[in-house]
Design an enzyme around this catalytic site. Structure first.
Site, short mmCIF file in Angstrom:
data_model
loop_
_atom_site.label_atom_id
_atom_site.label_comp_id
_atom_site.label_asym_id
_atom_site.label_seq_id
_atom_site.Cartn_x
_atom_site.Cartn_y
_atom_site.Cartn_z
CE LYS A 79 1.74 41.63 17.58
NZ LYS A 79 1.44 40.99 18.86
CG ASP A 80 -2.17 42.54 21.05
OD1 ASP A 80 -1.65 41.50 20.63
OD2 ASP A 80 -1.52 43.44 21.64
NE ARG A 124 0.83 34.86 12.85
CZ ARG A 124 2.07 35.27 12.58
NH1 ARG A 124 2.66 34.93 11.46
NH2 ARG A 124 2.73 36.01 13.46
NE ARG A 125 5.38 35.84 15.09
CZ ARG A 125 5.49 36.82 15.97
NH1 ARG A 125 5.72 36.53 17.26
NH2 ARG A 125 5.38 38.08 15.60
NE ARG A 142 3.00 35.91 27.57
CZ ARG A 142 2.12 36.05 28.58
NH1 ARG A 142 1.60 34.98 29.14
NH2 ARG A 142 1.80 37.23 29.03
NE ARG A 148 8.04 38.64 23.75
CZ ARG A 148 6.91 38.55 23.06
NH1 ARG A 148 6.96 38.23 21.78
NH2 ARG A 148 5.75 38.76 23.64
CB CYS A 239 -10.69 29.48 14.62
SG CYS A 239 -9.33 29.75 13.49
#
Length: 302
Positions: A79-80, A124-125, A142, A148, A239
């Protein structure tokens, strides 16, 4: 003599797990020697990812280690990666994909009180949750995966990748600390492109590494990976808008891709799906359907 491959990796616990996992997969044919790269994005936790350039901020310096010879391979979270492949590198292997879904940690979606704070570094989330629950408030997030968990807002939640929780065995930690969670089905929260997948890169002219890494490729995972990345590439290379895609088998050689494009505030969320046998063609077609038939170009033009 066993071949030793220097593998560039970020230094987080999750990144090291991923590299160790690739080492285990290659154990019969090669030994992996990690080359830890401390990226600028890992150091600057005070800046949101989208302000640092979005996708790609975690991988460019890792890729540089392969390009300049410090390492022969690089291990990334799929995903990165940006949707545009570096011309001197090739993704030589996508091993079996882990759970691609997102997890709400700290509460269930229905259990969040009105006005609750949700922390996430992903547009997105955020956009999808704002569409589902317009009453929620949001903050950035972050830091490494483990820390987290100490940033769960009082009465609120954070959002994490199920693959990260699985790989670091953190579900047991959540249970021991009495922290509730909810795995969000893709019909609720569509995942990031290539979430849960690993991508192992090497130089495009390194035929020995390419041949070796082919042995850990998972064909089904690679097809899904390629379809989702083709979707993102067709949107216009990475995008800035919230976008997601999820590819799943739909028959003997058929894939189904569910895709999404949204406004940053979540007021507009467009979804579409398609099926096909060619992953690259399917991903591009679903993106074009989303842009042309579902009205996605109006979002890009804003």
């Amino acid at each position: 003599m066993t071949l030793v491959l220097a593998a560039a990796t970020r230094g987080s616990a999750l990144a090291r797990w991923q590299t160790d996992h690739v080492a285990q997969l290659l154990a019969a044919t090669a030994t992996i020697a990690p080359v830890v790269i401390e990226t600028t994005a890992d150091q600057r936790l005070d800046i949101p990812i989208w302000e640092m350039g979005g996708k790609g901020v975690f991988v460019k310096e890792v890729q540089a280690a392969v390009l300049d010879g410090r390492a022969r391979v690089a291990v990334h979270s799929g995903k990165d990666l940006t949707s545009e492949q570096h011309p001197e590198l090739v993704i030589a292997a996508v091993p079996t994909r882990a759970d691609p879904r997102d997890v709400l940690v700290g509460a269930t979606l229905a259990g969040l009180p009105a006005g609750a704070l949700v922390a996430t570094g992903s547009v997105r989330r955020r956009a999808q949750l704002a569409s589902l629950r317009p009453d929620l408030t949001f903050a950035g997030l972050r830091g490494n995966i483990a820390t987290r968990l100490d940033k769960i807002p009082h009465g609120g939640a954070i959002v994490m990748a199920a693959a990260a929780l699985d790989r670091l065995e953190l579900y047991a930690t959540l249970a021991a600390r009495g922290i509730p969670w909810e795995i969000l089905d893709p019909t609720v929260l569509l995942p990031q492109v290539a979430q849960g997948a690993l991508a192992v890169e090497c130089r495009a002219d390194d035929t020995e590494a390419i041949s070796l890494l082919a042995g850990i490729e998972d064909a089904a995972s690679r097809r899904a990976f390629d379809a989702e990345r083709a979707f993102l590439a067709e949107l216009g290379g990475d995008c800035d808008l919230p976008a997601g895609a999820h590819a799943t088998p739909a028959g003997d050689s058929v894939l189904r891709v569910e895709a999404l494009l949204a406004s940053l505030d979540g007021h507009v969320v467009l979804r579409c799906q398609g099926e096909g046998e060619d992953p690259l063609e399917l991903g591009r077609r679903v993106a074009l359907d989303l842009l042309d038939d579902a009205g996605g170009r109006s979002l890009l033009d804003r």
